[in-house]
Design an enzyme around this catalytic site. Structure first.
Site, PDB file in Angstrom:
ATOM      1  CD  GLU A 508      -8.650  -9.033   0.865  1.00  0.00           C
ATOM      2  OE1 GLU A 508      -9.742  -8.728   1.354  1.00  0.00           O
ATOM      3  OE2 GLU A 508      -8.130 -10.149   1.023  1.00  0.00           O
TER       4      GLU A 508
HETATM    5  C1  LIG Z   1       2.010  -6.389   0.483  1.00  0.00           C
HETATM    6  C2  LIG Z   1       1.054  -6.355  -0.642  1.00  0.00           C
HETATM    7  C3  LIG Z   1       0.474  -7.533  -1.080  1.00  0.00           C
HETATM    8  C4  LIG Z   1      -0.375  -7.518  -2.192  1.00  0.00           C
HETATM    9  N1  LIG Z   1      -0.864  -8.709  -2.691  1.00  0.00           N
HETATM   10  C5  LIG Z   1      -1.514  -8.705  -3.893  1.00  0.00           C
HETATM   11  C6  LIG Z   1      -1.855  -9.936  -4.540  1.00  0.00           C
HETATM   12  O1  LIG Z   1      -1.600 -11.025  -4.021  1.00  0.00           O
HETATM   13  N2  LIG Z   1      -2.445  -9.866  -5.751  1.00  0.00           N
HETATM   14  C7  LIG Z   1      -2.745  -8.682  -6.353  1.00  0.00           C
HETATM   15  O2  LIG Z   1      -3.265  -8.690  -7.454  1.00  0.00           O
HETATM   16  N3  LIG Z   1      -2.452  -7.493  -5.751  1.00  0.00           N
HETATM   17  C8  LIG Z   1      -1.838  -7.485  -4.551  1.00  0.00           C
HETATM   18  N4  LIG Z   1      -1.508  -6.279  -3.950  1.00  0.00           N
HETATM   19  C9  LIG Z   1      -1.882  -5.043  -4.582  1.00  0.00           C
HETATM   20  C10 LIG Z   1      -2.886  -4.195  -3.821  1.00  0.00           C
HETATM   21  O3  LIG Z   1      -4.166  -4.729  -3.976  1.00  0.00           O
HETATM   22  C11 LIG Z   1      -2.742  -2.771  -4.347  1.00  0.00           C
HETATM   23  O4  LIG Z   1      -1.564  -2.279  -3.767  1.00  0.00           O
HETATM   24  C12 LIG Z   1      -3.896  -1.891  -4.040  1.00  0.00           C
HETATM   25  O5  LIG Z   1      -4.985  -2.259  -4.827  1.00  0.00           O
HETATM   26  C13 LIG Z   1      -3.608  -0.409  -4.283  1.00  0.00           C
HETATM   27  O6  LIG Z   1      -2.991  -0.188  -5.506  1.00  0.00           O
HETATM   28  P1  LIG Z   1      -1.665   0.726  -5.575  1.00  0.00           P
HETATM   29  O7  LIG Z   1      -0.727   0.214  -4.541  1.00  0.00           O
HETATM   30  O8  LIG Z   1      -1.193   0.732  -6.957  1.00  0.00           O
HETATM   31  O9  LIG Z   1      -2.133   2.156  -5.117  1.00  0.00           O
HETATM   32  P2  LIG Z   1      -2.817   3.286  -6.019  1.00  0.00           P
HETATM   33  O10 LIG Z   1      -3.929   2.716  -6.803  1.00  0.00           O
HETATM   34  O11 LIG Z   1      -1.763   4.035  -6.731  1.00  0.00           O
HETATM   35  O12 LIG Z   1      -3.470   4.204  -4.885  1.00  0.00           O
HETATM   36  C14 LIG Z   1      -2.707   5.151  -4.157  1.00  0.00           C
HETATM   37  C15 LIG Z   1      -3.640   5.866  -3.172  1.00  0.00           C
HETATM   38  O13 LIG Z   1      -4.677   6.537  -3.879  1.00  0.00           O
HETATM   39  C16 LIG Z   1      -5.939   6.179  -3.382  1.00  0.00           C
HETATM   40  N5  LIG Z   1      -6.908   6.147  -4.485  1.00  0.00           N
HETATM   41  C17 LIG Z   1      -6.769   5.570  -5.709  1.00  0.00           C
HETATM   42  N6  LIG Z   1      -7.883   5.756  -6.432  1.00  0.00           N
HETATM   43  C18 LIG Z   1      -8.739   6.454  -5.668  1.00  0.00           C
HETATM   44  C19 LIG Z   1     -10.072   6.952  -5.847  1.00  0.00           C
HETATM   45  N7  LIG Z   1     -10.764   6.788  -6.971  1.00  0.00           N
HETATM   46  N8  LIG Z   1     -10.626   7.646  -4.847  1.00  0.00           N
HETATM   47  C20 LIG Z   1      -9.975   7.836  -3.692  1.00  0.00           C
HETATM   48  N9  LIG Z   1      -8.733   7.389  -3.458  1.00  0.00           N
HETATM   49  C21 LIG Z   1      -8.125   6.709  -4.430  1.00  0.00           C
HETATM   50  C22 LIG Z   1      -5.751   4.796  -2.774  1.00  0.00           C
HETATM   51  O14 LIG Z   1      -6.701   4.572  -1.747  1.00  0.00           O
HETATM   52  C23 LIG Z   1      -4.343   4.908  -2.214  1.00  0.00           C
HETATM   53  O15 LIG Z   1      -4.391   5.477  -0.951  1.00  0.00           O
HETATM   54  C24 LIG Z   1      -0.676  -6.296  -2.825  1.00  0.00           C
HETATM   55  C25 LIG Z   1      -0.124  -5.107  -2.355  1.00  0.00           C
HETATM   56  C26 LIG Z   1       0.741  -5.125  -1.285  1.00  0.00           C
HETATM   57  C27 LIG Z   1       1.355  -3.849  -0.836  1.00  0.00           C
END
Ligand SMILES: Cc1cc2nc3c(=O)[nH]c(=O)nc-3n(C[C@H](O)[C@H](O)[C@H](O)COP(=O)(O)OP(=O)(O)OC[C@H]3O[C@@H](n4cnc5c(N)ncnc54)[C@H](O)[C@@H]3O)c2cc1C
Length: 835
Positions: A508
């Site tokens: 989220e």
């Molecule tokens: C267990 C689990 C359940 C999930 N369930 C769902 C689901 O049901 N449906 C769904 O659609 N998604 C789901 N997700 C996805 C989740 O919402 C994403 O993992 C999340 O949005 C972060 O994306 P990412 O993991 O690709 O990280 P990335 O986007 O690669 O981010 C990596 C890091 O960079 C930081 N970052 C990125 N951009 C910026 C910025 N502009 N400024 C500062 N910091 C930044 C982030 O805070 C993070 O710390 C789930 C994820 C997990 C792990």
């Protein structure tokens, strides 16, 4: 003397005008009166005639200038227009997706804190926790029963899945339809009730709550309820409410995580064959991952970018982000494999499809809603983010406080309960603070959502603060438990929460992004009293229309800035003695005043940050992160003061409120000082510092002594501890791992006098405490303790041995590889029976 009175009166008048945001006419009049008084000899003092003449001339010029500005044409040409042109180059632009996110949510108490002059009546109008009789019965009935059924170890370790009987129970009892209206077969519970149900379940099993939480947060249920066509509502909602459909919602992809709107998943409007008929539909290609419940889902909610190259919809080629409902047994849908997030057992996995044809009426809301997906998502996110993670994080903080305080009173080292040692008091007091503050913020926010608000900024703030504080509480609980918390097994009640911490931090909106970008950088746009209107006006392609909208906002902004400068200085120099507090604030009046004072300082720095950083706001994340932290402390303190009143001002809680308030304000000051010290526009940082901290950084964290009082109070079974941990699953059944702690805690406290006698005798060497000796019997024989005391201590000894025991396993049992076949034997615990 006359000069001094004149100077003081003039300063007072200046302050009053600025703080009350007086109109220009009044300013002009005030300057004219001041100048005239000077000329009449009042306050002239030792001024020599050239200086005096220059002063007078300047005064009349300023008064004339201000008066001239009351004429709209002059003000437009000489102030508004140049400012409009200059700011147009400086201010951040708002992308379409950002605009949709901003417009989707509401601003509430956050806007009051940004204003620097919060209206306490608005906070007091937020109702205390109220549930209907039906919601209360559900919480005390099916929710309690579900908690008893949940076996965390079996789910987490043995099955690595949520068992069928739990799925059946939650479906049959309607847990999956809490947010679906009664009209459509759901329970139609308020946000507050949903939050309490989720919190209670999560205090028992993190995996258990996930299967309930996901269908009740952003996904097919909520989206259909709010935006679905009548056919979609009639077909899907009752089935979702009864658990006949298991939903999931797929937004995230390998290349689009935090930047979800950049998704590469694509739909093309085209004709195709569906159920034997040629139909207008969408050819879909997607690749999603991390999707919770996807492996078990029957209904896939899917977000993708829709194009219409042949203009079937008469809306041009790029339609925009669109949401659709795809049954998972539809040909071409690839679903069912699993990820392994932190070893958790709730179903989570990828899904993909290539050139999968779906009819157009599978778009949520039908073809009219095609392209509105982002707006729909953002609108639901603001409310949903206020509920699920704050509920589960708060529950973790409360239940860990409950178990840790029991353990810290039962477990002895150096002949003392570990909780009585100063080193342990420190994390204990922090855990109590987190439990109290998070519950306060959870409850207030859930009520706001129940009453129809969609708090965009508060939901982001609460998401990152609650999950970060949960992380702190889990770590503190582990530290206090030592090896007992580290070794996993059926008797471990911390590992489930520990494993889920990174999940809460990531989903989220991952916390780093949520703190540094969403809460303040975007939040300032939503909560600032004038900024959003100004930026909208600056982006208006029609300049005249833009200026017309810009002018009143700009005027208001100028008055706001001036009032913040003088207001901050005044309240900080007077230590908040004249800051506002609500009527009948009683013992917490001083904290309300300090909150008002801090809010004024925040308004000043926040305003200067957005004005001076402009488009750089999104990249200066170390500053926006600190500003988010400062806002979070103000929000937490508001909720803490409100909770104290809502709970009926219990005397026993006052010391904790004081403790929390002191710490909130000290952390607030640290965050603001950090922002000023590192302010990218150095001169502005230097100028603001004396306004905010005229006497330096004076506020301190609560003292060690205060921390001791909190830690000692929470180690006592009774009302205070119960209030701090309300809403979590509690049992006193000694055959349950949580119940065993509660049961033993009471016995420990009751046996303390007898135990002291025994300890004294052991220290003096009168009794030998070694495994080959029954020291309790020896103490009884020697008349050190009575027969009754010996019986109580013997029972306590056995119970304590069970409390401190950790599980151990056959090596073969732990191996999942083929080299070591799984042994049939059950895990053994030193003394506790497995659940
Ligand atoms: C267990 C689990 C359940 C999930 N369930 C769902 C689901 O049901 N449906 C769904 O659609 N998604 C789901 N997700 C996805 C989740 O919402 C994403 O993992 C999340 O949005 C972060 O994306 P990412 O993991 O690709 O990280 P990335 O986007 O690669 O981010 C990596 C890091 O960079 C930081 N970052 C990125 N951009 C910026 C910025 N502009 N400024 C500062 N910091 C930044 C982030 O805070 C993070 O710390 C789930 C994820 C997990 C792990």
């Amino acid at each position: 003397m006359a000069e001094l009175i004149f100077t003081l009166l003039s300063l007072g008048a200046l302050l009053a005008l600025a703080m009350n945001r007086a109109p220009l006419k009044i300013w002009a009049l005030a300057v004219a009166i001041f100048t005239l008084s000077l000329q009449l000899g009042l306050g002239r003092g030792e001024l020599h005639w050239p200086v005096f003449t220059i002063w007078s001339l300047l005064g009349w010029l300023v008064a004339a200038g201000l008066l001239a500005l009351t004429f709209p044409r002059i003000k437009r040409d000489y102030v508004t227009l140049p400012a409009y042109r200059a700011l147009k180059r400086m201010m951040p632009s708002i992308s379409e997706t950002e605009r949709e996110a901003l417009e989707a949510g509401t601003a509430g108490w956050d806007a009051e804190l940004f204003s620097g002059t919060p209206d306490w009546a608005k906070l007091r109008r937020v109702a205390p926790i109220t549930l209907t009789a039906e919601e209360r019965a559900f919480l005390d009935g099916p929710t309690e029963e579900l908690c008893r059924k949940l076996n965390d170890w079996r789910i987490r370790h043995e099955l690595h899945d949520v068992p069928e009987d739990i799925w059946r129970f939650v479906c049959d009892q309607g847990f999956l339809g809490m947010l679906i209206s009664k009209e459509h077969g759901g329970l139609g519970f308020s946000a507050q009730a949903q939050s309490l149900v989720l919190g209670k379940i999560s205090s028992r099993s993190a995996d258990g709550v996930t299967i309930v939480m996901v269908p009740n947060s952003l996904g097919p249920g909520e989206l259909i309820e709010k935006y679905g066509t009548e056919t979609q509502k009639a077909h899907y909602l009752p089935r979702l409410a009864r658990g006949e459909e298991i939903p999931c919602f797929a937004l995230t992809g390998p290349d689009s995580g935090s930047d979800a709107a950049s998704m590469r998943d694509v739909g093309v409007v085209t004709k195709g064959w569906h159920e034997g008929r040629e139909t207008l539909g969408i050819k879909l290609t997607w690749d999603k991952r991390y999707i919770t419940l996807a492996p078990n889902a029957t209904l896939l909610g899917l977000a993708f970018h829709l194009f219409d190259p042949d203009n079937h919809l008469n809306r041009g080629e790029d339609i925009g982000i669109t949401l659709a409902l795809v049954p998972t047994d539809h040909p071409g849908v690839d679903i069912g494999r699993r990820h392994l997030p932190c070893g958790a057992a709730f179903p989570n996995g990828p899904t993909s499809g290539r050139d999968v044809f779906i009819p157009l009426d599978w778009v949520i809301g039908g073809k009219e809603r095609a392209g509105q997906g982002w707006r729909m998502l953002m609108s639901c996110l603001a409310a949903g983010r206020s509920i699920s993670l704050p509920a589960t994080s708060t529950a973790a903080a409360k239940s860990l406080l409950r178990t840790t305080t029991a353990y810290a009173r039962i477990r002895k080292q150096f002949s003392l309960p570990i909780g009585f040692m100063e080193g342990v008091e420190e994390p204990l007091a922090r855990m109590a603070e987190n439990a109290y503050g998070l519950e306060a913020a959870r409850a207030v926010t859930a009520t706001m959502v129940s009453s129809g608000e969609k708090p965009a900024v508060i939901s982001a703030l609460l998401k990152y603060v609650s999950t970060e504080r949960m992380r702190q509480s889990v770590n503190d609980a582990l530290d206090i438990h030592g090896g007992r918390g580290v070794c996993d097994g059926p008797s471990n009640y911390i590992q489930g929460a520990y494993q889920m911490v990174p999940v809460g931090i990531t989903v989220e909106g991952a916390n780093i992004l949520t703190r540094t970008l969403i809460t303040f950088a975007q939040g300032a746009l939503r909560s600032h009293p004038y900024l959003f209107t100004e930026i909208e006006a600056l982006q208006d392609p029609d300049q005249e229309q833009g200026i017309a909208a810009f002018a009143p906002a700009f005027d208001g902004h100028l008055a706001f800035a001036v009032s913040n400068v003088l207001g901050s200085l005044f309240h900080n120099v007077t230590f908040g003695a004249f800051a506002s507090a609500p009527p009948n604030a009683g013992a917490t009046r001083r904290w309300w005043r300090q909150l008002a004072r801090a809010s004024r300082s925040f308004a000043l720095v926040a305003d200067m940050t957005v004005v001076l950083l402009g488009g750089g706001l999104k990249t200066k994340q170390k500053i926006t992160g600190r500003m988010a932290d400062a806002l979070a402390e103000l929000y937490l303190l508001s909720c803490i003061l409100k909770r104290y009143e809502d709970d009926g001002c219990p005397r026993a809680d006052l010391k904790l409120v004081d403790y929390c308030a002191r710490n909130c304000l000290a952390r607030f000051d640290q965050a603001l000082a950090g922002a000023l010290d590192n302010f990218p526009v150095a001169w502005a940082g230097v100028l603001m510092r004396p306004l905010v901290f005229p006497f330096g950084l004076r506020r301190r964290q609560a003292s060690d002594k205060e921390g001791k009082v909190i830690a000692r109070a929470v180690l006592e079974p009774g009302e205070f501890r119960d209030r701090l941990t309300r809403g979590v699953f509690i049992t006193k059944d000694p055959n349950d791992k949580i119940g065993l702690l509660e049961y033993t805690l009471e016995k420990t406290v009751a046996a303390e006098d007898a135990d002291k006698k025994l300890e004294r005798a052991i220290r003096k060497g009168e009794v030998q405490r070694y495994y080959n000796n029954d020291w309790i019997a020896e103490a009884k024989t020697k008349g050190i303790i009575s027969e009754d005391e010996a019986r109580v201590l013997a029972e306590l000894h056995d119970l304590t041995a069970r409390v401190i025991a950790v599980d151990h396993f056959d090596a073969a049992e732990l191996s999942r590889g083929e080299a070591r076949p799984r042994a049939a034997s059950a895990p053994s615990t030193d003394s506790i029976a497995a659940e």
